[in-house]
Design a protein around this motif. Sequence first.
Motif, PDB file in Angstrom:
ATOM      1  N   SER A 485       0.801  -1.224   0.000  1.00 46.04           N
ATOM      2  CA  SER A 485       0.000   0.000   0.000  1.00 46.04           C
ATOM      3  C   SER A 485       0.832   1.272   0.000  1.00 46.04           C
ATOM      4  O   SER A 485       0.310   2.338   0.245  1.00 46.04           O
ATOM      5  N   SER A 487       3.690   3.582  -2.420  1.00 47.61           N
ATOM      6  CA  SER A 487       4.181   3.669  -3.795  1.00 47.61           C
ATOM      7  C   SER A 487       5.605   3.110  -3.827  1.00 47.61           C
ATOM      8  O   SER A 487       6.250   2.962  -2.791  1.00 47.61           O
ATOM      9  N   GLY A 489       8.439   4.268  -4.752  1.00 41.40           N
ATOM     10  CA  GLY A 489       9.459   5.140  -4.183  1.00 41.40           C
ATOM     11  C   GLY A 489       9.374   5.187  -2.660  1.00 41.40           C
ATOM     12  O   GLY A 489      10.387   5.181  -1.966  1.00 41.40           O
ATOM     13  N   GLU A 490       8.143   5.228  -2.173  1.00 40.12           N
ATOM     14  CA  GLU A 490       7.954   5.284  -0.713  1.00 40.12           C
ATOM     15  C   GLU A 490       8.511   4.030  -0.040  1.00 40.12           C
ATOM     16  O   GLU A 490       9.106   4.102   1.035  1.00 40.12           O
TER      17      GLU A 490
ATOM     18  N   TYR B 375      -7.589   5.183  -3.078  1.00 35.05           N
ATOM     19  CA  TYR B 375      -7.665   3.791  -2.613  1.00 35.05           C
ATOM     20  C   TYR B 375      -8.670   3.736  -1.480  1.00 35.05           C
ATOM     21  O   TYR B 375      -9.420   2.799  -1.320  1.00 35.05           O
ATOM     22  N   VAL B 381      -6.029  10.116  -3.934  1.00 36.22           N
ATOM     23  CA  VAL B 381      -4.612  10.326  -4.242  1.00 36.22           C
ATOM     24  C   VAL B 381      -4.464  11.002  -5.607  1.00 36.22           C
ATOM     25  O   VAL B 381      -3.395  11.466  -5.964  1.00 36.22           O
ATOM     26  N   GLY B 402       5.307   9.300  -4.660  1.00 38.61           N
ATOM     27  CA  GLY B 402       4.007   9.187  -4.009  1.00 38.61           C
ATOM     28  C   GLY B 402       2.983  10.191  -4.469  1.00 38.61           C
ATOM     29  O   GLY B 402       1.945  10.364  -3.839  1.00 38.61           O
ATOM     30  N   SER B 403       3.242  10.869  -5.609  1.00 37.94           N
ATOM     31  CA  SER B 403       2.302  11.905  -6.033  1.00 37.94           C
ATOM     32  C   SER B 403       1.127  11.330  -6.823  1.00 37.94           C
ATOM     33  O   SER B 403       0.216  12.054  -7.180  1.00 37.94           O
ATOM     34  N   GLY B 404       1.160  10.029  -7.139  1.00 44.76           N
ATOM     35  CA  GLY B 404       0.005   9.413  -7.783  1.00 44.76           C
ATOM     36  C   GLY B 404       0.222   9.033  -9.235  1.00 44.76           C
ATOM     37  O   GLY B 404      -0.731   8.749  -9.952  1.00 44.76           O
ATOM     38  N   LYS B 405       1.476   8.992  -9.685  1.00 44.66           N
ATOM     39  CA  LYS B 405       1.760   8.704 -11.094  1.00 44.66           C
ATOM     40  C   LYS B 405       1.352   7.284 -11.467  1.00 44.66           C
ATOM     41  O   LYS B 405       0.718   7.065 -12.499  1.00 44.66           O
ATOM     42  N   SER B 406       1.731   6.316 -10.607  1.00 45.00           N
ATOM     43  CA  SER B 406       1.410   4.929 -10.931  1.00 45.00           C
ATOM     44  C   SER B 406      -0.091   4.710 -10.911  1.00 45.00           C
ATOM     45  O   SER B 406      -0.637   3.938 -11.705  1.00 45.00           O
ATOM     46  N   THR B 407      -0.753   5.402 -10.000  1.00 38.76           N
ATOM     47  CA  THR B 407      -2.205   5.293  -9.938  1.00 38.76           C
ATOM     48  C   THR B 407      -2.819   5.805 -11.236  1.00 38.76           C
ATOM     49  O   THR B 407      -3.712   5.180 -11.808  1.00 38.76           O
ATOM     50  N   GLN B 447       5.523  -0.268 -13.063  1.00 37.18           N
ATOM     51  CA  GLN B 447       6.752   0.104 -12.369  1.00 37.18           C
ATOM     52  C   GLN B 447       7.395  -1.121 -11.720  1.00 37.18           C
ATOM     53  O   GLN B 447       8.596  -1.290 -11.732  1.00 37.18           O
ATOM     54  N   TYR B 559      11.946  10.253 -14.444  1.00 32.32           N
ATOM     55  CA  TYR B 559      12.629  11.385 -13.830  1.00 32.32           C
ATOM     56  C   TYR B 559      13.793  11.853 -14.686  1.00 32.32           C
ATOM     57  O   TYR B 559      14.286  12.948 -14.544  1.00 32.32           O
TER      58      TYR B 559
END
Lengths: 590, 639
Positions: A485, A487, A489-490, B375, B381, B402-407, B447, B559
């Motif tokens: 749960s 990302s 990177g996290e 989610y 997100v 964590g900015s939501g790109k994969s989502t 990813q 990136y």
Amino acid sequence: MSALHTAERSALETFRRGLNLSPEFRRGLAGTLALAVLATAGRVIIPIAVQQVIDNGLAGPEPDVGFVRAAVLACALAVVLTTVCAYLMNVRLYRSSESGLATLRRKGFRHVHDLSVLTQNSERRGALVSRVTSDVDQISQFMQWGGLVIIVSVGQLLVATVLMAAYSWQLTLLVWAVFLPLTFALPRFQRLIARAYLRVRERTGDMLAAISESVVGSAVIRAYAAEDRTARRIDEAVEAQRKAQARAQTIIALTFPLTEVVAAVAVAAVVLAGVRLGVDGSISRGQLVAFLFLITLFISPLQTATEVLNEAQNAISGWRRVLAVLDTPPDVADPGPDGRTLPRGPIGVRFEHVSFAYPGGPPVLHDVDVEIAPCTKVAVVGETGSGKTTFAKLLTRLMDPTEGRVLLDGVDLREIRFSSLRERVVMVPQDGFLFDGTLAENIRYGRPDATDADIELAITELGLADWVAGLPAGLDTPVGQRGESLSAGERQLVALARAYLADPDLLLLDEATSAVDPATEVRLARALEGVTRGRTAVSIAHRLSTAEAADEILVFDRGRIVQRGPHAELVAQPGVYADLYASWTSGTRS
Amino acid sequence: MIRSTERNRPNSRGIIGVATKVSPAVMRKGIQVIWVAIRSEPMRFTVAVLASALYGTMTVASSWALGWATENVVFPAFAEGDVATATMAAGALLIVGTALLKAIGIGGRRAFAGFVQYRMQARSRRDVTRQYLRLPLAWHHRHPTGQLLSNASSDVEAAWAPLAPLPMALGVVVMLVTAAVAIVLTDPLLALVGFLVFPAIFLLNVVYQRRLSPLATRAQQLRAEVSEIAHESFDGALVVKTLGREDAEAARFAAKANELRDANIAVGRVRGLFDPLLDAMPTLGVLAVLLVGTLRLEAGGITAGELVQVAYLFTLLAWPIRALGWVLGELPRSVVGWTRIRHVLDATGSMTYGTARLTGTGPAHLEVRDLTYGYDPEAPVLDGVSFEARPGRTVAIVGPTGSGKSTLAQLLVRLIDPQRGEVRLDGVDLRDVERGGVSAVAALVPQQTFLFDDTVRGNVTLGLPGITDERVWAALRLAQADGFVSALPQGLDTRVGERGSSLSGGQRQRLALARALARSPRLLVLDDATSSVDAQVERRILEGLREAGGAATVIVIAYRMATIALADEVVYLERGRVVDRGTHEELLARCPGYRDLVTAYEREEAERAALRAQEEKPAGEVVADAAEGVGEPEEVAGR
Ligand SMILES: Nc1ncnc2c1ncn2[C@@H]1O[C@H](COP(=O)(O)OP(=O)(O)OP(=O)(O)O)[C@@H](O)[C@H]1O
Ligand SMILES: Nc1ncnc2c1ncn2[C@@H]1O[C@H](COP(=O)(O)OP(=O)(O)OP(=O)(O)O)[C@@H](O)[C@H]1O
Ligand SMILES: [Mg+2]
Ligand SMILES: [Mg+2]
């Protein structure tokens, strides 16, 4: 495939080794056996009672009610006693066997972790897990039931035979003669059944693997519309497992009732022959009837024989599989108390003509000879597949070199105690594996005695405080299984914080920040630099920003170190590094 | 001590301690579950029950045959010294004949009860996994992997476990009725003993199972937990090793293993008590029969042969009668297992598909409007994301961790559906596209690389029909994977191991890339798909794409400036919102958050260069310089 040890060992030897592994099995065995004998002896009560009642109670023209009452009372008392014995025996048996099995599980589990990553990876995860779970469970059936049944059955056969012989040796011979073919056939059946079950187990393994793909690979399956293909694979596996089960069941259904028929033949033969003997006066009618009851006593061990033999074989194969783990010597072994403990402080590393090949594969590192001075920052770069991760694994002694040696402060890695090594050298692998728990639990994993304040300090030092504050429950946010749960990177941030808190003298980062955004990565690098000053740091990265900042760069090409030196020097000479750098800057520079 | 040799004890994982007692509610629910099985497999079930009834009747008949033989062969022979051969033959035939029929009953019951059980298991497994494949990814996000796996394995086993002993139990009912009739016909007073003993055995069974079920369920639960710990611990073996935490892991496992041990011992205590008690009941019954029988014999109510017959019947009934107990014992687990399966099967929200076809050729036209996704729907997100990618264009999505790109990437290829807003391909809302339509047009390289335990070819084609080896090689070449694949021992046929464990990180990633390229998609979404690949290889991949180019609209999450610079437009995300859109140069000029992100390396290098230059200068100035050199990116970002 599996690199686990598979010794050809006889069943008896396996059994002996198995028992030796868990001393609990033997604890109080004599008492348990004595109780078992008493409990089994209780089974002849009914035939004897029947015989006595018929011959003595019903012998005269009028039934002797007084005698029958006394006999029945005596027998009832015996039944109660037997029941108590059986209860006591069961309790003892459960206690000793479960304790023994728990010991086996624990030993097996610990040993799996002692094995090298290569050995671990030679098995499917699920198969490895089953070696400390279901394989051990297989033994429990035998220890709590089968093993005793074998002993008791043999006893029961003996007692029944003796009693029968006391009544009439001729009939006893007859009964044995009828059953003899069966005793030869049973082991054959059992082998058949065992093979069928082995198939069931294999098919079940395949089926679970197929099912797990549909869950673990759910994103890829959807993205590529591989639903139908996956469904087909699952259907095939499910159907194969069902067929294997049905086959095993059919074999049992065909063989199991056979004893029933044989027993009936024996009964009929005894009736016919008994009548002849009775006419001659060599047997009483009560004895003959009792004989018929004894036959039921005689067949029950045979009826369960295939099942018991099967349990026995399951237990043996369960033991074999656990023993295969325990007998596999850890190829990357902890020298233990004989090993050296290095004092803490800056670490120097030396690779002395190190070569490495994965088992059964070509060499992937060739004669790597390099020295990393204490307190330096080293970057490892090179094309994909050039051997960087392999180098890292050798440095942290996840594997041992095929040739040459790796020295830490002049001491061969193989001589350093793991407790000391792991405290001083920590690697952060690329996929930040997290355990199912909270953020704080995961970060604390590297240093269990760390306080909440320590964790917060580490987070702040790494510049991650803002990020943590933005999470719904801060440090108490659950990360999900494998960290699902968060990302990508996290996840890497958490893995890095975990290693950072562990506070090693040499920190090895294998693409540990490959999914982290550049701004955060730079901040992390700077924070680490602050800490790694006075420490040794080795980082593997495709982002060459890391290399630019390093004191020294090791350039790998097809398993060799082809260049080394600081950035300014390497970039000036034509070669692999200059090429890498050119393609890197052509992109990064606007 | 003869324990349930008939019962198979599945290794059930993860039955949580719900509904663990044999209560009327559980009985009712259990009967419903069983009814489902009967309706699904009526023929096989009927055969199993009939066979079992045959077995039951023949069990009673065999005692009657023995009684008949005793009465007409044994006793007369002893009394008169001889007996007619015909009678003897009849006695022997009776005994063997009933046994043969009984054997057929046993075999038939075992086989067909098994067939029913396995068929139901297979059916449920197919249904459950079909549902897994059908349900949207969002549903998967909400359910832990381990739980889904145990739904399809141990829960299925638990749900259908009562089917194995059920026909036998039904046969036993027949047997009891026949036995009761037989005894009543023989002698009503003797029957009284039976009517006392059999209900007593049944009651004892009920008490037994009521005591046992909760304990057994707990043991089962702990077994699942032990296995989960082992799974997680072995999965994370690398982390355990590198942090030297083997002992701690061993302690964690040992604690659970010991709990399991204690739970099993508790189960053993109950079993150890009730099994001998249940064995003793019929024995006591026989003794009672002997006593009462003698009295009846004295009164002239029965003959000696009948007495033997009834006594024998009791010994025969002792064991089968326990089958009733097994069914009772399995019911609570079955109900729990079934409830969990139903939870999966009844899950709604499976993706609905429209009928629209995406018939266009060449690069697709992608429009994203006001996308919102969370989610947890309370905490989105992604919030109101809009952008457009015209055919053949390349759009880069950039944003901090964590900015939501994969989502967003998952929404673009409809792995998940947005809570608000829409994604349009060639003007068609993805939700209106027919089943399989989106993935035929759009390909995502996620990813997190996932490779199947299959060959290289299998991983690239994923069963897509009509992909020739030439196309596979072409895709591998484009992904710069042809080099290492041709060096593999069996080339395309080399197996890559579980999750691709025998490949390096970059090699895995390139196979995943080839997988997408092999389908010549009209929309290609690359989610950080070259992070494990060095810059040179990445460059070659990008060049390859551009040469093959124009064929696809590309959304790339990255990136690296090299990748971003390739894009016609950049969408900059922060905390799930689009902060700015435009060309790379425009954003560099006007968006401080973006600038900080993509120029982080450059500034870092500039600062280092400055530091190096000043190394000769006094220390004080260095600090001042450095402080001024770089602003805290996070603070500047997007405010
Ligand atoms: N477990 C393994 N078994 C067999 N071969 C392996 C194994 N792991 C890696 N290899 C092979 O060894 C070579 C070097 O792999 P390594 O992982 O060290 O590369 P790397 O430099 O780290 O690459 P990357 O940049 O892609 O991570 C590769 O050709 C790879 O296929
Ligand atoms: N399965 C999930 N369940 C709950 N929250 C999730 C899940 N996956 C991601 N998130 C959260 O959603 C947010 C966006 O995640 P996402 O994976 O889209 O980020 P990202 O931009 O791709 O990050 P990265 O650059 O690290 O890959 C993150 O805060 C993450 O913690
Ligand atoms: Mg690597
Ligand atoms: Mg992502």
